[in-house]
Design an enzyme around this catalytic site. Structure first.
Site, PDB file in Angstrom:
ATOM      1  N   ASP A 260      -8.229  -5.365  -3.019  1.00  0.00           N
ATOM      2  CA  ASP A 260      -7.040  -5.507  -3.868  1.00  0.00           C
ATOM      3  C   ASP A 260      -5.896  -6.047  -3.014  1.00  0.00           C
ATOM      4  O   ASP A 260      -5.520  -5.428  -2.021  1.00  0.00           O
ATOM      5  CB  ASP A 260      -6.690  -4.117  -4.435  1.00  0.00           C
ATOM      6  CG  ASP A 260      -5.546  -4.165  -5.432  1.00  0.00           C
ATOM      7  OD1 ASP A 260      -5.485  -3.291  -6.300  1.00  0.00           O
ATOM      8  OD2 ASP A 260      -4.686  -5.066  -5.321  1.00  0.00           O
TER       9      ASP A 260
ATOM     10  N   ASP B 126      -5.982 -11.077  -8.123  1.00  0.00           N
ATOM     11  CA  ASP B 126      -5.744 -10.342  -6.875  1.00  0.00           C
ATOM     12  C   ASP B 126      -6.747  -9.213  -6.621  1.00  0.00           C
ATOM     13  O   ASP B 126      -6.454  -8.310  -5.847  1.00  0.00           O
ATOM     14  CB  ASP B 126      -4.304  -9.797  -6.856  1.00  0.00           C
ATOM     15  CG  ASP B 126      -4.041  -8.812  -7.990  1.00  0.00           C
ATOM     16  OD1 ASP B 126      -4.962  -8.567  -8.790  1.00  0.00           O
ATOM     17  OD2 ASP B 126      -2.915  -8.302  -8.073  1.00  0.00           O
ATOM     18  N   GLU B 127      -7.904  -9.240  -7.282  1.00  0.00           N
ATOM     19  CA  GLU B 127      -8.879  -8.170  -7.114  1.00  0.00           C
ATOM     20  C   GLU B 127     -10.294  -8.689  -7.214  1.00  0.00           C
ATOM     21  O   GLU B 127     -10.588  -9.542  -8.050  1.00  0.00           O
ATOM     22  CB  GLU B 127      -8.742  -7.131  -8.240  1.00  0.00           C
ATOM     23  CG  GLU B 127      -7.792  -6.005  -7.955  1.00  0.00           C
ATOM     24  CD  GLU B 127      -7.952  -4.915  -9.002  1.00  0.00           C
ATOM     25  OE1 GLU B 127      -6.917  -4.457  -9.496  1.00  0.00           O
ATOM     26  OE2 GLU B 127      -9.086  -4.550  -9.335  1.00  0.00           O
TER      27      GLU B 127
END
Length: 451
Positions: A44, A139-140
């Site tokens: 993350d 973003d993950e």
DNA sequence: TCTGGGGTCCTAGGACCC
DNA sequence: TCTGGGGTCCTAGGACCC
């Protein structure tokens, strides 16, 4: 980015490396215990949008930075840098609140192409570590790094190397490591930024038991309240709860949450799959009441959707319209098209008819959204009338309806070309021209938008 | 303080068909 | 004439995620 939940769990002994400051040497090696069974990571990126802004604007480093919409236009915070968080600024908070809490923050709208670029570079790093990567947002990503006969490297070593490699690009990440996606995801939230939280095989239930139910992905405000009213506040209590009761109250989700609370999630890390819908929404700074304004807004969003469909090579059969009123209530309508389409000139008139089913002129409208889904199976994309017209020996040989379709298609493709060269604002049809400057500004973290 | 925009998935009811 | 059960498609709404 979601709020971090209150950290009620006692730190698992020996699981956390001491965290270096940015720029220091990486963490000292952890004493590693043997790892049996599946190994899943959730990577993350920390305060990602704000971190990219600080990377690109050295003067903003060390300062509170907020990426979000305008406070006076119903905007919300997309991402707050870690310097802004002590002021109480959080993702999804109304921008007006954030401005009051942290008036001196550097405020910026998103530069999503840039975030996509940095994200793509990071995802390439992850895919160089293993082909088993599931990107869940900009973003993950989940990684399956289960040790194999070929590669016996310890999962913690892999995670530490990923953190180093990501930091070389100028942003940081937090990682959770465990035997399932559920565990990895929750672990990644335990220690941010730059954290690495490891839950060894066999310790899943002990790790989960003290955490609030909300820590588990899939349990939101509504499920939390239903559980609370039945005396269930922690994942340990959820694990011990009666399965039949959970199924009665939550349906399918009841069984899923029970299994996961017991540490038993076996969902695989899946390759990223195909886009299932494409939509655009717009919130207005001042509500719309007039039919001509509403139609202009619909036309604008229909054009954005159409253009994105064409860019992705998709044609949809299911057209959807969504409206939100000034009390934030929502209504929606959907209709099947006679054939799949990516052409707003064909489906916009239908949207004008659909809006009559959910809205009367004079009623204030806060938001309008247009979406398309029901895409043809891969390889079964229907031949369009335009293709038929192309194949005809001359324009005189095709039916009038086909000629119309061909003209429309030609016009659409010409405007797409101009927009490709000069930007979205370069070409507008007359009916799209209202409502300029009356919108919030936006952000998306959906992976489908970043490929 | 007053709540964005992009998505996914589930549910329940009705229509329709066999 | 009245009745079943299952499957599929469609629709609207809602929960949830980042």
């Amino acid at each position: 980015m979601k709020e971090e939940f209150p950290q009620t769990a006692a730190p698992a002994p020996g699981n956390r490396p001491s965290r270096p400051q940015v720029g220091e040497a990486p963490a000292r090696p952890l004493p590693l215990e043997p790892w049996e069974g599946p190994a899943i990571l959730l990577v993350d990126l920390d305060a990602f949008f704000a971190s990219v802004e600080q990377l690109d604007h050295p003067a903003w480093r060390g300062k509170p930075v907020i990426v979000g919409g305008d406070a006076d236009k119903h905007g919300v915070v997309s991402t707050a840098s870690y310097e802004a968080r002590p002021y109480g600024v959080r993702s999804a908070m109304p921008s007006s609140t954030a401005r009051r809490l942290c008036p001196d923050a550097v405020w910026t709208h998103g530069r999503f192409d840039r975030y996509r670029e940095v994200s793509n570079a990071i995802m390439a790093i992850l895919r160089s570590e293993t082909p088993h990567v599931q990107q869940v947002s900009i973003d993950e990503a989940f990684l399956d790094i289960t040790p194999t006969a070929v590669n016996r490297e310890h999962p913690v070593r892999v995670a530490q190397r990923i953190q180093r490699r990501v930091e070389e690009l100028g942003v940081t990440c937090s990682i959770g490591a465990g035997t399932s996606k559920t565990i990895a995801k929750i672990a990644s939230d335990m220690d941010k930024p730059r954290g690495l939280t490891v839950v060894y095989p066999g310790s899943e239930r002990d790790f989960l038991a003290p955490l609030p139910v909300r820590a588990m992905s899939g349990i939101g405000a509504s499920a939390e309240e239903k559980l609370r009213s039945r005396g269930i506040r922690t994942l340990g209590q959820l694990a011990d709860a009666d399965l039949r009761m959970l199924e009665r109250v939550f349906g399918k989700l009841g069984r899923v949450m029970h299994v996961r609370a017991n540490g038993g999630d076996d969902a695989p890390v899946e390759q990223d799959d195909a886009v299932k819908s494409v939509s655009n929404e717009m919130t207005f700074a001042t509500d719309l009441t007039r039919r001509e304004d509403v139609e202009a807004a619909i036309a604008t969003m229909a054009a954005k959707v159409g253009r994105r469909l064409r860019r992705k090579g998709l044609r949809g059969r299911t057209l959807a319209l969504r409206v939100k009123f000034d009390d934030l209530s929502v209504r929606s309508v959907q209709r099947q098209l006679p054939q799949p389409s990516d052409d707003e000139l064909a489906y916009t008139p239908l949207l004008y008819a659909m809006v009559d089913e959910v809205w009367r002129p004079g009623t204030p409208l806060r938001l309008i959204g247009v979406g398309m889904s029901g895409f043809a199976e891969e390889g079964a994309v229907q031949e369009s009338l335009f293709d038929v017209a192309e194949a005809a020996p001359s324009a005189d040989d095709v039916e009038p309806v086909v000629r119309d379709e061909r003209k429309r298609r030609g016009l659409i493709e010409a405007t797409d070309l101009v927009k490709d060269r000069f930007g979205e604002a370069a070409v507008r049809f007359g009916h799209e021209l209202r409502n300029e400057g009356n919108t919030t500004g936006s952000s998306s973290k959906n992976p489908a938008d970043y490929k």
